[in-house]
Design a protein around this motif. Structure first.
Motif, PDB file in Angstrom:
ATOM      1  N   MET A 174     -21.510  20.797  23.135  1.00 30.96           N
ATOM      2  CA  MET A 174     -21.139  20.731  21.840  1.00 30.96           C
ATOM      3  C   MET A 174     -22.007  21.064  20.620  1.00 30.96           C
ATOM      4  O   MET A 174     -21.545  21.733  19.552  1.00 30.96           O
ATOM      5  CB  MET A 174     -20.373  19.287  21.580  1.00 30.96           C
ATOM      6  CG  MET A 174     -21.444  18.126  21.546  1.00 30.96           C
ATOM      7  SD  MET A 174     -21.006  16.496  21.228  1.00 30.96           S
ATOM      8  CE  MET A 174     -20.671  16.945  19.444  1.00 30.96           C
ATOM      9  N   THR A 210     -12.408  15.642  18.183  1.00 33.78           N
ATOM     10  CA  THR A 210     -13.585  15.139  17.421  1.00 33.78           C
ATOM     11  C   THR A 210     -13.943  16.112  16.209  1.00 33.78           C
ATOM     12  O   THR A 210     -14.027  15.454  15.265  1.00 33.78           O
ATOM     13  CB  THR A 210     -14.808  14.738  18.560  1.00 33.78           C
ATOM     14  OG1 THR A 210     -14.190  13.887  19.523  1.00 33.78           O
ATOM     15  CG2 THR A 210     -15.896  14.160  17.767  1.00 33.78           C
ATOM     16  N   TYR A 211     -14.017  17.300  16.438  1.00 33.85           N
ATOM     17  CA  TYR A 211     -14.557  18.303  15.710  1.00 33.85           C
ATOM     18  C   TYR A 211     -13.402  18.177  14.386  1.00 33.85           C
ATOM     19  O   TYR A 211     -13.724  18.343  13.164  1.00 33.85           O
ATOM     20  CB  TYR A 211     -14.763  19.610  15.919  1.00 33.85           C
ATOM     21  CG  TYR A 211     -16.160  19.622  16.816  1.00 33.85           C
ATOM     22  CD1 TYR A 211     -17.042  18.668  16.593  1.00 33.85           C
ATOM     23  CD2 TYR A 211     -16.445  20.910  17.312  1.00 33.85           C
ATOM     24  CE1 TYR A 211     -18.596  18.877  16.871  1.00 33.85           C
ATOM     25  CE2 TYR A 211     -17.723  21.000  17.909  1.00 33.85           C
ATOM     26  CZ  TYR A 211     -18.716  20.044  17.760  1.00 33.85           C
ATOM     27  OH  TYR A 211     -20.078  20.112  18.292  1.00 33.85           O
ATOM     28  N   ASP A 213     -10.125  11.988  20.986  1.00 33.43           N
ATOM     29  CA  ASP A 213      -9.918  12.514  22.286  1.00 33.43           C
ATOM     30  C   ASP A 213      -9.764  11.725  23.349  1.00 33.43           C
ATOM     31  O   ASP A 213      -9.699  11.824  24.695  1.00 33.43           O
ATOM     32  CB  ASP A 213     -11.267  13.334  22.493  1.00 33.43           C
ATOM     33  CG  ASP A 213     -11.408  14.418  21.603  1.00 33.43           C
ATOM     34  OD1 ASP A 213     -10.369  15.307  21.628  1.00 33.43           O
ATOM     35  OD2 ASP A 213     -12.400  14.823  21.112  1.00 33.43           O
ATOM     36  N   VAL A 221     -14.087  18.746  22.681  1.00 32.07           N
ATOM     37  CA  VAL A 221     -14.595  17.933  21.633  1.00 32.07           C
ATOM     38  C   VAL A 221     -13.662  18.469  20.406  1.00 32.07           C
ATOM     39  O   VAL A 221     -14.171  18.080  19.498  1.00 32.07           O
ATOM     40  CB  VAL A 221     -15.849  18.120  21.309  1.00 32.07           C
ATOM     41  CG1 VAL A 221     -16.734  17.423  22.279  1.00 32.07           C
ATOM     42  CG2 VAL A 221     -16.401  19.665  21.152  1.00 32.07           C
TER      43      VAL A 221
END
Length: 391
Positions: free
Chosen positions: A46, A177-178, A346, A174
């Motif tokens: 990531m 999350t991002y 997530d 991710v």
């Protein structure tokens, strides 16, 4: 070797979008023939895409900043520009940027698809710089409204660009999350605006500094985007295959490029086969998706959150709470919710978080109603009102 790669690159550049599928079919078949390469056993790091996402979310930071920049200084602005007590003028100063945002949002998708995601960010930042500078230097209400409108056009272009960019440069593992970084950046922008506005009552003309400050991250966004990766999805759609592969290598690492390109080819063929007419967004097979997405955004706005961002200082002042303390609590509460979403996005999924967040907003509104009830008075009403707003 370089000559052969150059010929391949020029061939890709000349290739129409529809003809690319044949080339990608060959690559896909060769990829699948090598020990089941169609399954990735490890997730990309990531941290390769992290700096690109952070730069992109600067547009969300600016969105939040301009939402809150007039919250604390509104009284001082009205004094300096000569419209004290004119509630219509105060409302226009607050809301004109939303009118500009409406105009900008109408063209945001075309801009992002036409010139690319990076250029869209730069075109989003430029009117924010010009508009903030106009607001900071004006001596009339008209100048303030023009500046706020220009800022709003940038605010309208930014959200769709950042949503596309973060989705397209993030590893799938991710992506949620991002995606929550967008809301966190918005909350941070709002908090910074509220904190910077605190000295406005002690320092004459401080509200002008509040507008000047916003030009710094906007200028940084323009410059930093020159060094960030372009969306591989957009490059692929333009027929720039080699450039898309190079950007995937920057974002995911060399070992994940082939798999990412195969997946992108599948997605592109699906897009070509499933052409959607504009009318189908309003009725037909795609209406349900559009309806649900639009309703979710509408419910968020109907919760009254923008009124909190714009007028929390006035509301808390009428309740006898110091505005600097109130604004700090508003910012912290908003940021805390975004951090919780980032940690759980997530793990629990989007639907679960949506259900619980809307349930929490319903409870907070019931608390607000109880605070306004004639049977509740004194300190109990104050605590319920402030508590409901923070909730």
């Amino acid at each position: 070797m370089w000559e052969r790669e150059g010929r391949a690159f020029s061939m890709y550049k000349r290739m129409p979008s529809r003809d690319r599928s044949d080339v990608m079919d060959v690559e896909e078949n060769s990829a699948f023939s090598q020990d089941s390469m169609d399954v990735e056993t490890t997730n990309p790091s990531m941290w390769l895409s992290f700096p690109h996402v952070v730069v992109g979310t600067l547009s969300s930071f600016l969105f939040g900043y301009h939402l809150g920049v007039v919250n604390e200084p509104l009284e001082s602005i009205s004094l300096d520009l000569g419209f004290t007590g004119n509630t219509l003028a105060e409302g226009l100063v607050v809301s004109t940027c939303l009118g500009g945002a409406l105009i900008g949002s109408l063209f945001s998708g075309w801009i992002a698809d036409g010139v690319g995601r990076r250029r869209a960010f730069q075109l989003c930042a430029l009117p924010m710089i010009i508009g903030a500078s106009t607001s900071a230097t004006t001596k009339t209400l008209a100048g303030m409204l023009i500046g706020r409108f220009l800022v709003g056009t940038g605010m309208g272009i930014g959200p769709s660009a950042v949503a596309l960019y973060v989705t397209e440069v993030s590893p799938a593992s991710v992506r949620g999350t991002y995606g929550s970084f967008i809301q966190i950046a918005t909350c941070l922008g709002l908090m910074v605006a509220l904190f910077i506005g605190i000295p406005v009552k002690e320092i004459a003309g401080w509200w002008r500094i509040c507008f000047w400050v916003s030009t710094i991250p906007a200028g940084f966004l323009v410059v930093a985007m020159m060094f960030c990766a372009e969306s591989p999805h957009w490059l692929y759609k333009q027929g720039r295959i080699a450039e898309a592969e190079a950007e995937f290598e920057r974002l995911l690492g060399g070992s994940h490029v082939k798999y990412a390109m195969v997946e992108l080819a599948k997605l592109d063929r699906g897009d070509d086969a499933d052409t959607v007419k504009l009318s189908e967004l309003f009725y037909g097979r795609h209406f349900r998706v559009v309806y649900i997405g639009s309703t979710l955004f509408a419910l968020q706005q109907l919760s009254g959150i923008n009124a909190v961002f714009y007028f929390s200082s006035s509301v808390f002042k009428s309740a006898g709470v110091p505005s600097d303390v109130a604004n700090a609590f508003i910012g912290v509460a908003n940021l805390s919710g975004s951090i919780i979403a980032m940690l759980l996005m997530d793990k629990l999924g989007r639907k679960m978080l949506l259900l619980w967040s809307f349930f929490g907003m319903a409870i907070s509104m019931l608390v607000q109603v109880a605070a306004a009830n004639t049977f509740v008075s004194g300190s109990a009403s104050l605590y319920l009102s402030v508590g409901g707003m923070l909730m």
